[in-house]
Each structure stands twice: as C-alpha cells, then as structure tokens.
Design an enzyme around this catalytic site. Structure first.
Site, PDB file in Angstrom:
ATOM      1  N   ASP A  13      66.835  61.061 142.542  1.00 40.10           N
ATOM      2  CA  ASP A  13      68.067  60.635 143.220  1.00 40.10           C
ATOM      3  C   ASP A  13      68.366  61.444 144.470  1.00 40.10           C
ATOM      4  O   ASP A  13      69.521  61.666 144.827  1.00 40.10           O
ATOM      5  CB  ASP A  13      69.269  60.693 142.247  1.00 40.10           C
ATOM      6  N   LYS A  16      65.438  58.937 148.139  1.00 41.56           N
ATOM      7  CA  LYS A  16      64.100  58.451 148.519  1.00 41.56           C
ATOM      8  C   LYS A  16      64.177  57.024 149.046  1.00 41.56           C
ATOM      9  O   LYS A  16      63.491  56.670 150.008  1.00 41.56           O
ATOM     10  CB  LYS A  16      63.152  58.499 147.299  1.00 41.56           C
ATOM     11  N   GLY A  40      66.071  54.213 140.287  1.00 46.47           N
ATOM     12  CA  GLY A  40      67.208  53.486 140.852  1.00 46.47           C
ATOM     13  C   GLY A  40      67.421  53.995 142.251  1.00 46.47           C
ATOM     14  O   GLY A  40      67.701  55.166 142.452  1.00 46.47           O
ATOM     15  N   HIS A  41      67.210  53.129 143.219  1.00 51.98           N
ATOM     16  CA  HIS A  41      67.367  53.529 144.619  1.00 51.98           C
ATOM     17  C   HIS A  41      68.480  52.695 145.240  1.00 51.98           C
ATOM     18  O   HIS A  41      68.390  51.471 145.257  1.00 51.98           O
ATOM     19  CB  HIS A  41      66.077  53.287 145.406  1.00 51.98           C
ATOM     20  N   GLN A 223      61.155  58.833 140.638  1.00 55.77           N
ATOM     21  CA  GLN A 223      61.475  60.105 139.986  1.00 55.77           C
ATOM     22  C   GLN A 223      61.212  61.281 140.954  1.00 55.77           C
ATOM     23  O   GLN A 223      61.383  61.103 142.141  1.00 55.77           O
ATOM     24  CB  GLN A 223      60.724  60.281 138.656  1.00 55.77           C
ATOM     25  N   THR A 299      70.712  53.579 137.843  1.00 53.36           N
ATOM     26  CA  THR A 299      70.089  52.791 136.782  1.00 53.36           C
ATOM     27  C   THR A 299      70.973  52.710 135.551  1.00 53.36           C
ATOM     28  O   THR A 299      71.211  51.632 135.008  1.00 53.36           O
ATOM     29  CB  THR A 299      68.715  53.396 136.423  1.00 53.36           C
TER      30      THR A 299
HETATM   31  P1  GDP Z   1      66.684  57.814 145.074  1.00 55.17           P
HETATM   32  O1  GDP Z   1      66.530  57.463 143.640  1.00 55.17           O
HETATM   33  O2  GDP Z   1      65.993  59.069 145.452  1.00 55.17           O
HETATM   34  O3  GDP Z   1      66.335  56.673 145.987  1.00 55.17           O
HETATM   35  O4  GDP Z   1      68.241  58.117 145.303  1.00 55.17           O
HETATM   36  P2  GDP Z   1      69.482  57.252 144.760  1.00 55.17           P
HETATM   37  O5  GDP Z   1      69.589  56.010 145.549  1.00 55.17           O
HETATM   38  O6  GDP Z   1      69.426  57.146 143.274  1.00 55.17           O
HETATM   39  O7  GDP Z   1      70.676  58.248 145.059  1.00 55.17           O
HETATM   40  C1  GDP Z   1      70.951  58.691 146.355  1.00 55.17           C
HETATM   41  C2  GDP Z   1      72.371  58.218 146.758  1.00 55.17           C
HETATM   42  O8  GDP Z   1      72.779  58.926 147.905  1.00 55.17           O
HETATM   43  C3  GDP Z   1      72.431  56.758 147.135  1.00 55.17           C
HETATM   44  O9  GDP Z   1      73.668  56.264 146.720  1.00 55.17           O
HETATM   45  C4  GDP Z   1      72.321  56.747 148.653  1.00 55.17           C
HETATM   46  O10 GDP Z   1      72.994  55.651 149.255  1.00 55.17           O
HETATM   47  C5  GDP Z   1      73.033  58.033 148.982  1.00 55.17           C
HETATM   48  N1  GDP Z   1      72.544  58.743 150.178  1.00 55.17           N
HETATM   49  C6  GDP Z   1      71.270  58.878 150.637  1.00 55.17           C
HETATM   50  N2  GDP Z   1      71.250  59.697 151.700  1.00 55.17           N
HETATM   51  C7  GDP Z   1      72.524  60.105 151.908  1.00 55.17           C
HETATM   52  C8  GDP Z   1      73.150  61.004 152.834  1.00 55.17           C
HETATM   53  O11 GDP Z   1      72.520  61.620 153.681  1.00 55.17           O
HETATM   54  N3  GDP Z   1      74.517  61.174 152.699  1.00 55.17           N
HETATM   55  C9  GDP Z   1      75.256  60.523 151.749  1.00 55.17           C
HETATM   56  N4  GDP Z   1      76.563  60.752 151.692  1.00 55.17           N
HETATM   57  N5  GDP Z   1      74.688  59.693 150.863  1.00 55.17           N
HETATM   58  C10 GDP Z   1      73.346  59.497 150.932  1.00 55.17           C
HETATM   59  P1  IMO Z   2      64.766  57.908 140.757  1.00 58.47           P
HETATM   60  O1  IMO Z   2      63.476  57.267 141.189  1.00 58.47           O
HETATM   61  C1  IMO Z   2      66.791  60.628 138.001  1.00 58.47           C
HETATM   62  C2  IMO Z   2      65.057  60.986 133.987  1.00 58.47           C
HETATM   63  C3  IMO Z   2      65.879  60.479 132.820  1.00 58.47           C
HETATM   64  C4  IMO Z   2      65.396  61.410 131.731  1.00 58.47           C
HETATM   65  C5  IMO Z   2      63.913  61.585 132.056  1.00 58.47           C
HETATM   66  C6  IMO Z   2      62.982  60.683 131.270  1.00 58.47           C
HETATM   67  O2  IMO Z   2      65.960  57.043 140.937  1.00 58.47           O
HETATM   68  O3  IMO Z   2      64.923  59.267 141.348  1.00 58.47           O
HETATM   69  P2  IMO Z   2      62.420  58.097 131.362  1.00 58.47           P
HETATM   70  O4  IMO Z   2      63.290  56.892 131.176  1.00 58.47           O
HETATM   71  O5  IMO Z   2      61.732  58.139 132.684  1.00 58.47           O
HETATM   72  O6  IMO Z   2      61.469  58.307 130.221  1.00 58.47           O
HETATM   73  O7  IMO Z   2      63.439  59.347 131.307  1.00 58.47           O
HETATM   74  O8  IMO Z   2      63.782  61.308 133.443  1.00 58.47           O
HETATM   75  N1  IMO Z   2      64.826  59.999 135.071  1.00 58.47           N
HETATM   76  C7  IMO Z   2      65.436  60.036 136.252  1.00 58.47           C
HETATM   77  N2  IMO Z   2      66.407  60.843 136.740  1.00 58.47           N
HETATM   78  N3  IMO Z   2      66.252  59.691 138.801  1.00 58.47           N
HETATM   79  C8  IMO Z   2      65.263  58.887 138.356  1.00 58.47           C
HETATM   80  O9  IMO Z   2      64.602  58.019 139.161  1.00 58.47           O
HETATM   81  C9  IMO Z   2      64.840  59.013 137.019  1.00 58.47           C
HETATM   82  N4  IMO Z   2      63.912  58.380 136.254  1.00 58.47           N
HETATM   83  C10 IMO Z   2      63.910  59.001 135.082  1.00 58.47           C
HETATM   84  O10 IMO Z   2      67.248  60.620 133.061  1.00 58.47           O
HETATM   85  O11 IMO Z   2      66.011  62.684 131.857  1.00 58.47           O
HETATM   86 MG    MG Z   3      67.721  57.156 141.955  1.00 57.74          MG
END
Ligand code: GDP
Ligand code: IMO
Ligand code: MG
Length: 431
Positions: A13, A16, A40-41, A223, A299
C-alpha cells in the site's frame, strides 16, 4: 529500451498503483508478476477513483497492454467482475493478456484460506481471505490448476479430482466443513473459459519478443518486500515473491533484461494484518497518519497500522531488490506535524542493529532508535518541483535519501495523477 521493475519497499500500500499509472502512458506493457486479488491499488484519475485488484494498473492507460504473468494466481470470478466494472466505466480491457501458465484460485482455496486462519487462532496471519496461500501451496505441491488446463476437459477433471481427494479429507475431518464436489469446482472454472480464451497466451514469449523489438515494459509487483515469502517478515508474509527477483520468475524474463528497479516507499510506514512492526504508533501521531493518509485497506477495508518511516527497512529493501530509485509517496500526509521522527536503527536486547535482523524473534523484539526532524505546515500538494517544497520538507527528503540507500527520484504530494514531483525520469537511463 527499458524494462523497469516497480515493487513495494515496505509492507504494501505504498502507492504502487499510482506510480504505475503515472508511467502508464509512456510504456507499452504493464505486467503483474506475483500475487492475486489480495492486492488493492487505488488510482485517482481526475474525478474518477479506481480500485484495482487483479488487473495491472496499466489497464487505465489507453495503448498500454496489460499482462497477467505466469507468477500470478488468478481468481477468474474476480477477474471478470473487475473487467465488467471497468468496461461499464468506459475502460477498454480488450488487450489484456493472461499467461496460460498462471495458476487459478479454485473455490476450495478460498475456503481453505479462511478455515486455516480460524484454525490458527492467535497464530493467524491476518490474510486477505482470497485463497492466495492455498493456491500457491498447490502450485508448489504440484497439484495446482493452470489457466491452460481449463481447455482440456479430461485433464481438468483429473486435476480437480486429485486435489479434492486430499482437501475433502482435510475439510471434513479436520475442519468440520462440508465436502466440495468435483462438479461444482469444474462448473465454476469452466464457466469463464470461453470469455477468457481470447486473452490467454504465452505471455513470456510475448514479453521477450516485445523487449527484442525495443518496447518498454513495466513489471508491477503486488504486495511488498516485507511481505515476500523469502525476504519478508516470515511467517507474517504473503505466499509469493514480491521482491524484484519475482519479476523474472513471475513473468519469464531473464535478469539481464531488467534495466531499472524502482522501490515505492511511503514517507511513513503502514501494515495490514498480523506480525511485528517496530515503528507502529498507538498515539495521536498514529491517528494523524491514519486519518490524514486515509489508511484503510483497498481490498478488505481493514484499518492499516501506522508508524514512522523505518530507514532500516528502506535500506534492506534497497539491498534485496537492487533498487536504482525510490519513489517517496504521501509526503503531504506529514504536513502539520511539528516533529517527524525517523527510525534510523533498531535496538534488540540492548544491541544496536543498523541492518534488519532476519531472525524472527530478534525482529519481533526490535525497538526503534529515532532521529527527529522538524516538520512543516505549508500545503505541499501544489508542489511540482523539489524547490517548491518548504525547506523543512526538502531537508526531510534529503535526510531520508541519505539513510535509505538509494536516491529518491520522485515524490508524491497527493493521490492524483498530477500530484507528483519528478526529480529523475524513471524511464530514462539509470544513474
Ligand atoms: P498500492 O497497493 O501500493 O497500489 O497502494 P494503495 O492504493 O493500496 O494505497 C495507497 C493510497 O495512497 C491510495 O489511496 C492512493 O490513492 C494514495 N496515494 C498514492 N500516492 C499518494 C500521495 O503521494 N499522497 C497522498 N495523499 N495519497 C497518495
Ligand atoms: P498491495 O498490493 C498490504 C497482507 C495481508 C496479510 C498477509 C498475507 O495492495 O500492496 P495473503 O492474503 O496475501 O495471504 O495475506 O499479507 N497483504 C497485504 N497488505 N497490501 C497488500 O497488497 C497485501 N496483500 C497481502 O494483510 O497480512
Ligand atoms: Mg494496496
């Protein structure tokens, strides 16, 4: 032309999806190489917000071919839900390619993920419950079902029968659940195969030919490093290789083809699920990060645990991934904090550690050694060059850069596509 690997440098999170989306319009292929719909992106494009799980974030860039590589585990039901959702919003998904060697997440994998977690009780991992671990376990145990198997009725039937023979014993006798029938599994899996057929191909061949032809390929990790099954905080990890090496095995390209490895790192730390997190906060500062950063899982909706930036982890990530660049995200979330502590080392049973202790008990016992930096109060979301940032924010970034083992080539100052400061082009020649 570059082959760039983009991975998470912490516990996921980091942003990415946004980083991939920002580059999407300039790359020919975006490849997901590990994980599945545990990812979850969130990607914000203008007024529209997209939540992507199984599809590579490049799907939002017209002209960019999204690829699901052999290293991914695919829940077909979720794939088509996601495709339908995007199509209904006008996103064209027709160019999606899916590896015939990718494994599918069978319905029994989802069931087993949830019952295993319940069975583990206080030792649970806190998985996303999407069947990821059991699907990868079947792959390693050589009883998995691959996308290509869906098109051979006899083979598919045999594989499902073989897998269920073992799993139904477990489900019924150990977990006290009902047995799953071969027919219900076959029915679910085959119901998607006609729709899937035009997308299925030898993606490793396609990608190698694309690289030969001078195309630009971005490999997008799901991840993150600390969730990697080999290099993360085992056993509190996911079941795939989320580090840069995973791009080679999970997409079928050799390491000599990779020209650049970009680690996405948040200006603080978050984690979802169980397991140690040395800089975790339980006070008002943690509350600030969670609230201002909207730290709730894309997610599962679970609140993310929040803490200060951990440079020990950043250095470790730079090393195990061979990073050429960091993208620092969510710097804007720190606005308004008077002081910003950064973890520069750990103390484990009275001994200072500059490097991450691999031993499970040692890492669980690690307490952070902090260095404090002055904060800033100015709104930085409009900054588009490094010089636009207030002095204190510039100093914070420079300090992180110095202790994290790699240059910070871009800085996120908000969730939107435009809200980014680019200091070095991520698709250009590496430093
Ligand atoms: P990922 O799983 O690595 O793709 O990240 P997620 O989407 O799960 O979580 C990142 C969150 O931060 C999302 O809600 C993005 O919209 C938000 N985000 C990404 N870059 C920035 C930033 O530079 N500033 C802020 N405030 N939010 C950001
Ligand atoms: P993105 O791509 C954050 C964590 C789960 C749990 C562990 C194992 O959005 O960064 P799993 O279901 O993969 O067997 O769970 O990994 N986990 C994540 N945490 N971001 C993710 O994906 C994750 N995918 C799995 O919370 O601790
Ligand atoms: Mg994520």
């Amino acid at each position: 032309m570059p082959a760039v690997v983009l991975i998470g440098a912490q516990w996921g999170d980091e942003g990415k999806g946004k980083a991939t989306d920002v580059l999407g319009s300039r790359v020919d292929y975006v490849v997901k190489f590990n994980g599945g719909n545990n990812a979850g992106h969130t990607v914000v494009v203008g007024d529209e917000t997209y939540a992507l799980h199984l599809l590579p974030s490049g799907i939002l860039s017209p002209g960019c071919i999204p690829v699901i590589g052999n290293g991914v585990v695919v829940d077909l039901r979720v794939l088509f839900e996601e495709i339908d959702g995007l199509e209904s919003r006008g996103v064209d998904t027709s160019s999606l390619l899916v590896s015939s060697a990718a494994h599918v997440i069978a319905p029994y994998a989802r069931t087993l993920d949830n019952v295993t977690e319940r069975f583990l009780g206080s030792r649970k991992i806190g998985t996303t419950g999407r069947g990821i671990g059991p699907a990868y376990a079947d792959k390693i145990n050589r009883i998995g079902i691959r996308v290509g198997d869906l098109y051979d009725d006899q083979l598919l039937q045999d594989k499902i029968e073989g897998a269920l023979e073992q799993k139904n014993h477990l489900l019924v006798k150990v977990y006290n659940r009902r047995a799953i029938s071969v027919d219900e599994v076959a029915e679910e899996l085959t119901s998607y195969r006609d729709r899937l057929a035009p997308h299925v191909t030898d993606t490793a061949l396609v990608l190698n030919q694309a690289l030969d032809a001078g195309k630009t390929v971005l490999f997008e990790g799901g991840q993150a490093t600390m969730l990697d099954v080999d290099h993360g905080t085992y056993p509190f990890v996911t079941s795939s290789n989320a580090t840069a090496g995973g791009a080679c095995t999970g997409a079928g390209v050799g390491p000599t083809r990779i020209s650049r490895v970009v680690g996405i790192v948040k200006a603080y730390t978050t984690r979802v699920g169980e397991g140690p997190m040395p800089t975790e906060l339980f006070d008002a500062s943690g509350e600030h990060l969670a609230t201002v950063g909207h730290e709730f899982g894309t997610t599962t909706g679970r609140p993310r645990r929040c803490g200060w930036y951990d440079a020990v982890i950043a250095r470790y990530s730079a090393r195990v991934n061979g990073l050429t660049d960091f993208v620092l995200t969510k710097l804007d979330v720190l606005t308004g904090l008077e002081k910003i502590p950064v973890c520069v080392a750990y103390e484990v049973n009275g001994v200072r550690h500059e490097d991450l202790p691999l031993d499970q008990a040692a890492f669980a016992a690690a307490t952070p050694v902090y260095q404090e930096f002055p904060g800033w109060s100015e709104d930085i979301s409009g900054a588009r060059s490094f010089e636009d940032l207030p002095e204190a924010a510039q100093n914070y970034v420079r300090a992180l850069e110095e202790i994290s083992g790699c240059r910070m080539s871009a800085i996120g100052v908000g969730p939107g596509r435009e809200e980014i400061i680019v200091r070095h082009d991520l698709l250009g020649e590496p430093a």
